[in-house]
Each structure stands twice: as C-alpha cells, then as structure tokens.
Design an enzyme around this catalytic site. Structure first.
Site, PDB file in Angstrom:
ATOM      1  N   GLU A 177      -1.105  -5.708   8.643  1.00 35.33           N
ATOM      2  CA  GLU A 177      -0.352  -5.141   9.755  1.00 35.33           C
ATOM      3  C   GLU A 177      -0.946  -5.556  11.097  1.00 35.33           C
ATOM      4  O   GLU A 177      -2.143  -5.817  11.207  1.00 35.33           O
ATOM      5  CB  GLU A 177      -0.334  -3.614   9.648  1.00 35.33           C
ATOM      6  CG  GLU A 177       0.393  -3.101   8.415  1.00 35.33           C
ATOM      7  CD  GLU A 177       0.450  -1.581   8.337  1.00 35.33           C
ATOM      8  OE1 GLU A 177       1.034  -1.064   7.367  1.00 35.33           O
ATOM      9  OE2 GLU A 177      -0.098  -0.897   9.249  1.00 35.33           O
ATOM     10  N   GLU A 190       9.562  -3.714  10.731  1.00 33.59           N
ATOM     11  CA  GLU A 190       9.895  -2.390  10.197  1.00 33.59           C
ATOM     12  C   GLU A 190      10.344  -1.447  11.295  1.00 33.59           C
ATOM     13  O   GLU A 190       9.663  -1.282  12.312  1.00 33.59           O
ATOM     14  CB  GLU A 190       8.699  -1.781   9.450  1.00 33.59           C
ATOM     15  CG  GLU A 190       9.029  -0.415   8.850  1.00 33.59           C
ATOM     16  CD  GLU A 190       8.010   0.091   7.850  1.00 33.59           C
ATOM     17  OE1 GLU A 190       8.201   1.213   7.326  1.00 33.59           O
ATOM     18  OE2 GLU A 190       7.024  -0.624   7.580  1.00 33.59           O
ATOM     19  N   LYS A 200      -0.626  -9.612   2.846  1.00 37.13           N
ATOM     20  CA  LYS A 200       0.050  -9.056   4.019  1.00 37.13           C
ATOM     21  C   LYS A 200      -0.908  -8.156   4.769  1.00 37.13           C
ATOM     22  O   LYS A 200      -1.694  -7.424   4.157  1.00 37.13           O
ATOM     23  CB  LYS A 200       1.297  -8.258   3.621  1.00 37.13           C
ATOM     24  CG  LYS A 200       2.072  -7.719   4.834  1.00 37.13           C
ATOM     25  CD  LYS A 200       3.349  -7.001   4.422  1.00 37.13           C
ATOM     26  CE  LYS A 200       3.088  -5.620   3.869  1.00 37.13           C
ATOM     27  NZ  LYS A 200       2.537  -4.688   4.908  1.00 37.13           N
ATOM     28  N   ASP A 257       0.837  -1.197   0.000  1.00 36.99           N
ATOM     29  CA  ASP A 257       0.000   0.000   0.000  1.00 36.99           C
ATOM     30  C   ASP A 257       0.875   1.251   0.000  1.00 36.99           C
ATOM     31  O   ASP A 257       0.372   2.372  -0.075  1.00 36.99           O
ATOM     32  CB  ASP A 257      -0.997   0.003   1.154  1.00 36.99           C
ATOM     33  CG  ASP A 257      -0.343  -0.081   2.526  1.00 36.99           C
ATOM     34  OD1 ASP A 257       0.903  -0.089   2.609  1.00 36.99           O
ATOM     35  OD2 ASP A 257      -1.088  -0.157   3.524  1.00 36.99           O
ATOM     36  N   SER A 258       2.208   1.054   0.030  1.00 33.99           N
ATOM     37  CA  SER A 258       3.141   2.155  -0.195  1.00 33.99           C
ATOM     38  C   SER A 258       2.940   2.765  -1.571  1.00 33.99           C
ATOM     39  O   SER A 258       3.438   3.871  -1.852  1.00 33.99           O
ATOM     40  CB  SER A 258       4.584   1.670  -0.042  1.00 33.99           C
ATOM     41  OG  SER A 258       4.806   0.490  -0.795  1.00 33.99           O
ATOM     42  N   ASP A 265      -0.939  -6.408  -0.422  1.00 29.90           N
ATOM     43  CA  ASP A 265      -1.235  -5.744   0.851  1.00 29.90           C
ATOM     44  C   ASP A 265      -2.735  -5.581   1.066  1.00 29.90           C
ATOM     45  O   ASP A 265      -3.462  -5.190   0.142  1.00 29.90           O
ATOM     46  CB  ASP A 265      -0.592  -4.357   0.864  1.00 29.90           C
ATOM     47  CG  ASP A 265       0.356  -4.151   2.036  1.00 29.90           C
ATOM     48  OD1 ASP A 265       0.284  -4.917   3.004  1.00 29.90           O
ATOM     49  OD2 ASP A 265       1.173  -3.211   1.963  1.00 29.90           O
TER      50      ASP A 265
END
Length: 298
Positions: free
Chosen positions: A149, A215, A147, A78-79, A117
């Site tokens: 978080e 991270e 992925k 999502d970057s 993501d």
C-alpha cells in the site's frame, strides 16, 4: 481539471469500448494458455484494451476453483485477517500468516498469477525491510508478485523490489492498513485530494509497479487515472472504467456475514447454502437417519 465534468463523462461513456485482441487464445480470462500468467501478460492486456477479473484467495481448495474457472490473477490479500482469521482489521495480520496462506494458494493453482500482500509493519521501515519481506513471499510461498500500500510514500520500496526482480502491484486510494488514520471512506474527493491521488498513481508507475489497485475512489477520477497511466488499474469501488476489477471472494459469493460495502455485487448466497446443508446434516444425525447402510463399512 482533475475531476471530469458531467459532459466529459457522458462523452466518454458514449464512446465504444476498446476492443480486445481478436486472438482469443491470448486473453487473460478465457484464453487457451496453460502456463502461469506473468506481469508481461498483464502489460500486453493493457495494450489490447482487455479488461480482466481478479479475486482474493486464501486457501488451496478455493483457489483451485477460481483457477479452474479461469480467473487470471489472484490476490492473497491481508483481507484474510477479516475474512478468515477473525481480526477486526487487516492491521494484526503477520508476515508469517501471509507466507502460509500464499503458499497454499500457489499450491492450489497452475495458471493464475498469484500476488501476495505485504502486511502492515513488513515494509514501512524502508526499502531494505520491504525487500526482506517480499523475498520471503517469493522464495517460501512461490508468489509471482507482491502488493503493498501507498503511493509517493512507498516509492523507494517499490523501486528497490522491482530492481531486485520482484514485480510489485501498488495500492492507493483507501488503504486498509491505514484505517487508524483515514478510516473507511472515499479517497480523492475534491481537487486537492484528487491531485494527490494522481501524484500517487504516477509515483508508483515511475517506481516500476506493474499495476495499481484503486480502492474507493470516485469513478471519474479512477477513469482519469486509468487514462493517464500506461500500467493497468485494478478497481475496487472505483467505477467501471478501470482496466480490471477485484473483489474479496467471501463478499462476492455471499459468505460474509452482515453488511458488505456498497461496491460489492453478490453473485451467490453461499452462507444460506452452507447453513442449510449444516442443519440438514445435524437434523439427520439427531434423528438417527445418518449414516445409513450405504455410508457404512463392514
């Protein structure tokens, strides 16, 4: 103790690195296989002590270059919100956007494991929402894994996805979707924070995640997490001892404008190359020297 002492760190650094399998054909990076890499291959790499690279990718053409270069795992992060869609953070990125970008990357590759993501708001409600969102990425985009978080707070989501047959890469430490509460700062400093990060790492492993991104975590703590987990760790700003390393490709290749994080190493300066090429094209158009005869049809 959770934080390693300087003596412990020096001793660990002095030890020879774990050797990868002597059969190079099985290597994730540089291997001779042509089929899609799977999470089983990732697990076997951990057993061999093999380190491997991961890059982000957001479009078919760029992904095809990385695939040709042998990058074994690509993250459709999502970057993309920051790098390609013009958002200030990753928070505005939608699931529809992630499905579109992930499908493009899948189409542009043949060997890499593609991880899509789950964007903010697509799994926080609970396991059922997470399964519905992840199913779209698998069925519509064709990704091999997703992925999300969060550590302990995402345990139930990970568990249901894995039980349903969807491999999950977890993400702990600095979690960019939580920028409005944690900002962009190192996570896991101090004994209490380090213990929480360890609990998060063990929680995602227990839930069935096949790997976990660490991270912006102190290198000593990331090394300890890597030691205690049997699933691979993927570092970004987490020191050299993780099993794998990931960078945002626009940072790594020098396309990002302005300041980049300290942990980024730039291996090229594409922004200067592209700027120079664009100016050369524009100058020739203005001067009337492009197109010439060889660029014309009759």
């Amino acid at each position: 103790m959770t934080q390693l002492s300087a003596a412990q760190t020096s001793a660990r650094t002095a030890q020879p690195a774990k050797s990868a399998s002597s059969d190079g054909s099985k290597a994730l990076y540089g291997g001779k296989g042509t089929r899609r890499i799977t999470v089983r291959d990732i697990a076997l790499a951990k057993e061999r002590g093999e380190k491997w690279p991961m890059l982000t990718a957001y479009d078919a053409m760029t992904a095809s270059v990385f695939d040709e270069a042998g990058i074994p795992v690509m993250l459709v992060g999502d970057s993309a919100g920051n790098c390609h869609l013009g958002y200030d953070t990753t928070v505005p990125v939608t699931l529809d956007e992630m499905v579109m970008l992930s499908a493009a990357v899948v189409r542009g590759t043949s060997r890499a494991l593609i991880v899509g993501d789950l964007p903010f708001g697509s799994y926080q409600e609970g396991p059922v929402q997470a399964l519905r969102s992840a199913t779209r990425l698998v069925k519509e985009a064709g990704v091999g894994a997703v992925k999300l978080e969060g550590g302990e707070r995402s345990h139930r989501q990970i568990e249901l996805l894995v039980e349903s047959g969807i491999p999950v890469m977890a993400h702990i430490g600095l979690t960019p979707q939580s920028v409005n509460t944690m900002g962009y700062r190192v996570q896991g400093r101090g004994e209490e924070a380090a213990q929480q990060l360890l609990r998060d790492a063990k929680a995602v492993q227990d839930a069935g995640a096949f790997a976990v991104v660490l991270e912006l975590v102190p290198a000593e703590l990331a090394a300890e997490v890597t030691r205690v987990l049997h699933i691979p760790t993927v570092g970004i700003g987490a020191g050299p001892e993780t099993d794998a390393q990931v960078l945002v490709w626009t940072d790594m290749l020098g396309l990002t404008q302005g300041r980049v994080p300290r942990f980024v190493k730039q291996y090229a300066d594409l922004r200067s190359v592209m700027t120079g090429a664009v100016k050369a094209f524009a100058d020739e158009v203005v001067a009337g020297t492009f197109p010439q005869e060889e660029h014309s049809v009759h």
